[in-house]
Design a protein around this motif. Structure first.
Motif, PDB file in Angstrom:
ATOM      1  N   LYS A   1       0.867  -1.383  -0.084  1.00 12.45           N
ATOM      2  CA  LYS A   1      -0.179   0.001   0.234  1.00 12.45           C
ATOM      3  C   LYS A   1       0.777   1.255   0.002  1.00 12.45           C
ATOM      4  CE  LYS A   1      -1.891   2.317   3.578  1.00 12.45           C
ATOM      5  NZ  LYS A   1      -1.701   3.645   3.123  1.00 12.45           N
ATOM      6  N   PRO A   2       0.531   2.266  -0.859  1.00 15.58           N
ATOM      7  CA  PRO A   2       1.363   3.682  -0.992  1.00 15.58           C
ATOM      8  C   PRO A   2       0.978   4.264   0.017  1.00 15.58           C
ATOM      9  CG  PRO A   2       0.342   2.820  -3.083  1.00 15.58           C
ATOM     10  CD  PRO A   2      -0.238   2.132  -2.197  1.00 15.58           C
ATOM     11  N   ARG A   3       1.855   5.556   0.369  1.00 14.63           N
ATOM     12  CA  ARG A   3       1.427   6.486   1.262  1.00 14.63           C
ATOM     13  C   ARG A   3       0.199   7.139   0.598  1.00 14.63           C
ATOM     14  NH1 ARG A   3       4.663   8.877   4.966  1.00 14.63           N
ATOM     15  NH2 ARG A   3       6.400   7.978   4.166  1.00 14.63           N
ATOM     16  N   GLY A   4      -0.491   7.517   1.327  1.00 17.89           N
ATOM     17  CA  GLY A   4      -1.695   8.510   0.998  1.00 17.89           C
ATOM     18  C   GLY A   4      -2.937   7.658   0.457  1.00 17.89           C
ATOM     19  N   VAL A   5      -2.906   6.355   0.600  1.00 20.81           N
ATOM     20  CA  VAL A   5      -4.119   5.479   0.172  1.00 20.81           C
ATOM     21  C   VAL A   5      -5.002   5.178   1.474  1.00 20.81           C
ATOM     22  CG1 VAL A   5      -4.760   3.464  -1.018  1.00 20.81           C
ATOM     23  CG2 VAL A   5      -3.006   4.844  -2.018  1.00 20.81           C
ATOM     24  N   VAL A   6      -6.250   5.305   1.119  1.00 25.22           N
ATOM     25  CA  VAL A   6      -6.975   4.959   2.548  1.00 25.22           C
ATOM     26  C   VAL A   6      -7.240   3.527   2.609  1.00 25.22           C
ATOM     27  CG1 VAL A   6      -7.791   7.472   3.034  1.00 25.22           C
ATOM     28  CG2 VAL A   6      -9.180   5.804   1.387  1.00 25.22           C
ATOM     29  N   SER A   7      -7.542   2.841   3.824  1.00 21.44           N
ATOM     30  CA  SER A   7      -7.635   1.469   3.555  1.00 21.44           C
ATOM     31  C   SER A   7      -9.242   1.181   3.455  1.00 21.44           C
ATOM     32  CB  SER A   7      -7.156   0.765   4.790  1.00 21.44           C
ATOM     33  OG  SER A   7      -5.741   0.746   4.555  1.00 21.44           O
ATOM     34  N   THR A   8      -9.921   1.458   2.439  1.00 20.58           N
ATOM     35  CA  THR A   8     -11.204   1.299   2.162  1.00 20.58           C
ATOM     36  C   THR A   8     -11.261   1.272   0.605  1.00 20.58           C
ATOM     37  OG1 THR A   8     -11.562   3.991   1.701  1.00 20.58           O
ATOM     38  CG2 THR A   8     -12.179   2.810   4.003  1.00 20.58           C
ATOM     39  N   MET A   9     -12.341   0.183   0.273  1.00 15.90           N
ATOM     40  CA  MET A   9     -12.374  -0.165  -1.241  1.00 15.90           C
ATOM     41  C   MET A   9     -12.743   1.214  -1.985  1.00 15.90           C
ATOM     42  SD  MET A   9     -11.178  -2.939  -0.919  1.00 15.90           S
ATOM     43  CE  MET A   9     -10.945  -3.204  -2.630  1.00 15.90           C
ATOM     44  N   SER A  10     -13.518   2.169  -1.648  1.00 15.80           N
ATOM     45  CA  SER A  10     -13.733   3.478  -2.190  1.00 15.80           C
ATOM     46  C   SER A  10     -13.968   4.330  -1.094  1.00 15.80           C
ATOM     47  CB  SER A  10     -15.000   3.374  -2.917  1.00 15.80           C
ATOM     48  OG  SER A  10     -16.254   3.022  -2.031  1.00 15.80           O
ATOM     49  N   ASP A  11     -13.834   5.772  -1.677  1.00 17.49           N
ATOM     50  CA  ASP A  11     -13.652   6.709  -0.729  1.00 17.49           C
ATOM     51  C   ASP A  11     -14.814   7.949  -1.334  1.00 17.49           C
ATOM     52  OD1 ASP A  11     -12.507   8.003   1.727  1.00 17.49           O
ATOM     53  OD2 ASP A  11     -12.155   9.597   0.376  1.00 17.49           O
ATOM     54  N   PRO A  12     -15.674   8.261  -0.497  1.00 14.47           N
ATOM     55  CA  PRO A  12     -16.614   9.526  -0.676  1.00 14.47           C
ATOM     56  C   PRO A  12     -15.823  10.751  -0.915  1.00 14.47           C
ATOM     57  CG  PRO A  12     -17.286   8.702   1.586  1.00 14.47           C
ATOM     58  CD  PRO A  12     -15.987   7.519   0.920  1.00 14.47           C
ATOM     59  N   GLN A  13     -14.937  10.861  -0.154  1.00 11.84           N
ATOM     60  CA  GLN A  13     -14.218  12.006  -0.102  1.00 11.84           C
ATOM     61  C   GLN A  13     -13.121  12.247  -1.274  1.00 11.84           C
ATOM     62  OE1 GLN A  13     -12.372  13.223   3.664  1.00 11.84           O
ATOM     63  NE2 GLN A  13     -13.783  11.870   4.687  1.00 11.84           N
ATOM     64  N   GLY A  14     -13.208  11.112  -2.112  1.00  9.77           N
ATOM     65  CA  GLY A  14     -12.501  11.285  -3.650  1.00  9.77           C
ATOM     66  C   GLY A  14     -10.934  10.770  -3.248  1.00  9.77           C
ATOM     67  N   ARG A  15     -10.599  10.308  -2.017  1.00  6.31           N
ATOM     68  CA  ARG A  15      -9.062  10.262  -1.703  1.00  6.31           C
ATOM     69  C   ARG A  15      -8.681   8.830  -2.382  1.00  6.31           C
ATOM     70  NH1 ARG A  15      -9.314  10.413   4.656  1.00  6.31           N
ATOM     71  NH2 ARG A  15     -11.304   9.007   3.960  1.00  6.31           N
ATOM     72  N   PRO A  16      -7.447   8.726  -2.876  1.00  9.44           N
ATOM     73  CA  PRO A  16      -6.989   7.188  -3.255  1.00  9.44           C
ATOM     74  C   PRO A  16      -7.625   6.013  -2.246  1.00  9.44           C
ATOM     75  CG  PRO A  16      -5.237   8.998  -3.618  1.00  9.44           C
ATOM     76  CD  PRO A  16      -6.259   9.526  -2.605  1.00  9.44           C
ATOM     77  N   ALA A  17      -8.050   5.067  -3.036  1.00 12.99           N
ATOM     78  CA  ALA A  17      -8.653   3.983  -2.294  1.00 12.99           C
ATOM     79  C   ALA A  17      -8.290   2.642  -2.712  1.00 12.99           C
ATOM     80  CB  ALA A  17     -10.088   3.993  -2.342  1.00 12.99           C
ATOM     81  N   LEU A  18      -8.265   1.668  -2.359  1.00  8.27           N
ATOM     82  CA  LEU A  18      -7.816   0.285  -2.616  1.00  8.27           C
ATOM     83  C   LEU A  18      -8.492  -0.209  -4.163  1.00  8.27           C
ATOM     84  CD1 LEU A  18      -7.979  -1.446   0.789  1.00  8.27           C
ATOM     85  CD2 LEU A  18      -5.905  -0.345  -0.473  1.00  8.27           C
ATOM     86  N   ASP A  19      -9.616   0.323  -4.472  1.00 10.02           N
ATOM     87  CA  ASP A  19     -10.196  -0.206  -5.539  1.00 10.02           C
ATOM     88  C   ASP A  19      -9.342  -0.048  -6.681  1.00 10.02           C
ATOM     89  OD1 ASP A  19     -10.695   2.439  -5.244  1.00 10.02           O
ATOM     90  OD2 ASP A  19     -12.597   2.557  -6.430  1.00 10.02           O
ATOM     91  N   THR A  20      -8.509   0.814  -6.840  1.00  3.70           N
ATOM     92  CA  THR A  20      -7.783   1.283  -7.852  1.00  3.70           C
ATOM     93  C   THR A  20      -6.678   0.064  -8.179  1.00  3.70           C
ATOM     94  OG1 THR A  20      -7.625   3.419  -7.298  1.00  3.70           O
ATOM     95  CG2 THR A  20      -5.751   2.825  -8.704  1.00  3.70           C
ATOM     96  N   TYR A  21      -6.191  -0.543  -7.272  1.00  8.83           N
ATOM     97  CA  TYR A  21      -5.511  -1.594  -7.362  1.00  8.83           C
ATOM     98  C   TYR A  21      -5.825  -3.347  -7.715  1.00  8.83           C
ATOM     99  CZ  TYR A  21      -2.788   2.315  -5.349  1.00  8.83           C
ATOM    100  OH  TYR A  21      -2.178   3.387  -5.114  1.00  8.83           O
ATOM    101  N   VAL A  22      -7.159  -3.219  -7.452  1.00  4.85           N
ATOM    102  CA  VAL A  22      -7.679  -4.632  -7.587  1.00  4.85           C
ATOM    103  C   VAL A  22      -8.611  -4.905  -8.968  1.00  4.85           C
ATOM    104  CG1 VAL A  22      -7.194  -5.207  -5.100  1.00  4.85           C
ATOM    105  CG2 VAL A  22      -9.452  -4.519  -5.899  1.00  4.85           C
ATOM    106  N   ARG A  23      -8.652  -3.737  -9.783  1.00  2.00           N
ATOM    107  CA  ARG A  23      -9.708  -3.807 -10.885  1.00  2.00           C
ATOM    108  C   ARG A  23      -9.458  -4.958 -11.985  1.00  2.00           C
ATOM    109  NH1 ARG A  23      -9.117   2.869 -11.957  1.00  2.00           N
ATOM    110  NH2 ARG A  23     -10.342   3.267 -10.260  1.00  2.00           N
ATOM    111  N   GLU A  24      -8.272  -5.586 -11.789  1.00  2.00           N
ATOM    112  CA  GLU A  24      -7.814  -6.643 -12.671  1.00  2.00           C
ATOM    113  C   GLU A  24      -8.687  -8.021 -12.075  1.00  2.00           C
ATOM    114  OE1 GLU A  24      -4.045  -8.851 -11.685  1.00  2.00           O
ATOM    115  OE2 GLU A  24      -3.656  -6.660 -11.076  1.00  2.00           O
ATOM    116  N   PHE A  25      -9.268  -7.843 -11.078  1.00  2.00           N
ATOM    117  CA  PHE A  25      -9.714  -9.240 -10.392  1.00  2.00           C
ATOM    118  C   PHE A  25     -11.291  -8.956 -10.787  1.00  2.00           C
ATOM    119  CE2 PHE A  25      -5.724  -8.848  -7.978  1.00  2.00           C
ATOM    120  CZ  PHE A  25      -5.091 -10.065  -8.248  1.00  2.00           C
ATOM    121  N   SER A  26     -12.005 -10.173 -11.082  1.00  2.03           N
ATOM    122  CA  SER A  26     -13.478 -10.276 -11.262  1.00  2.03           C
ATOM    123  C   SER A  26     -14.008 -10.351  -9.858  1.00  2.03           C
ATOM    124  CB  SER A  26     -13.948 -11.254 -12.221  1.00  2.03           C
ATOM    125  OG  SER A  26     -13.545 -12.417 -11.989  1.00  2.03           O
TER     126      SER A  26
END
Length: 248
Positions: free
Chosen positions: A78-103
């Motif tokens: 996990k990089p710095r600045g990424v929140v540990s949620t699958m999405s973030d309503p405040q628009g911060r970088p979240a984890l969903d960005t990194y797992v899009r390749e998985f169905s």
């Protein structure tokens, strides 16, 4: 041995092991013949045994082998600045960005605060996630903290003895001072719990605020050579070791 293991409609054990990534079919046969494979806790040292992979626990050299093709578990650096949620309503970088390749729908195991980097597990195995996150199982986590100030030689003794926080005491399982230089120190600690920001709060309490924090290991899973933002799927043996750590 339980007759259920020998059911004719089962799959040959060496084929199951090979499919789980243990090795070639021949290598798996050698492991069986040497008595290094157990099924439901019993040694299998003869070829020809058939099993139902969904109904038995298989271990090779004492390590559980995962045979569930539908289960996906990955480790993310996990990089710095990424929140540990699958999405973030405040628009911060979240984890969903990194797992899009998985169905599969993956979810994170525990959290790292936004400024902490390193090992974060994601899985679609709910039982595994719950056990890894539950404090009763005490799965170890290792961190390297860069802290402000030159820490004293007896710091680790103090951390192993325990530090009182607002939500209860915390003590490290192991501690190593890696470096002491002008203005900063590097300290590696191992804990068996994961309360919110516990490493930062612990070092704050002893007077050495954390400047930078990375989690390098969660149970048996390490970063390896993953760069920030990179992830990899756990192999069968690694997943088996993680399941063992979780008490599965």
């Amino acid at each position: 041995m339980d007759l259920e293991i020998h059911r004719p409609e089962g799959v040959r054990l060496q084929k199951v092991l090979a499919a789980a990534g243990v090795g070639s079919r021949r290598k798996c046969e050698v492991l069986i013949e040497r008595g290094l494979v157990t099924v439901n806790g019993e040694v299998v040292d003869q070829l020809g045994v058939r099993v139902n992979p969904a109904e038995v626990v298989i271990e090779v050299k004492g390590k559980r082998i995962s045979v569930d093709d539908d289960a996906v578990t990955v480790v993310l650096n996990k990089p710095r600045g990424v929140v540990s949620t699958m999405s973030d309503p405040q628009g911060r970088p979240a984890l969903d960005t990194y797992v899009r390749e998985f169905s599969e729908r993956l979810f994170h195991v525990g959290r790292l605060d936004a400024e902490t980097t390193g090992v974060l597990l994601l899985t679609n195995d709910g039982e595994l996630a719950n056990r890894l996150a539950h404090p009763t199982h005490g799965v170890s986590k290792v961190y390297i903290a860069k802290v402000t100030g030159a820490v004293p030689a007896n710091l680790c003794t103090r951390l192993r003895a325990g530090v009182d926080l607002d939500d209860g005491p915390v003590r490290v399982a192991s501690c190593t001072i890696l470096d002491v230089s002008k203005g900063h120190s590097l300290v590696e600690v191992e804990l068996h719990e994961g309360r919110n920001r516990i490493v930062r709060r612990m070092f704050d309490k002893v007077g050495f605020p954390v400047v930078d924090l990375v989690r390098t290991r969660f149970g048996p899973v390490t970063l390896g050579n993953l760069g920030p933002g990179e992830l990899r799927r756990l192999d069968r043996e690694e997943l088996g070791s993680l399941m063992q750590a979780a008490g599965l």
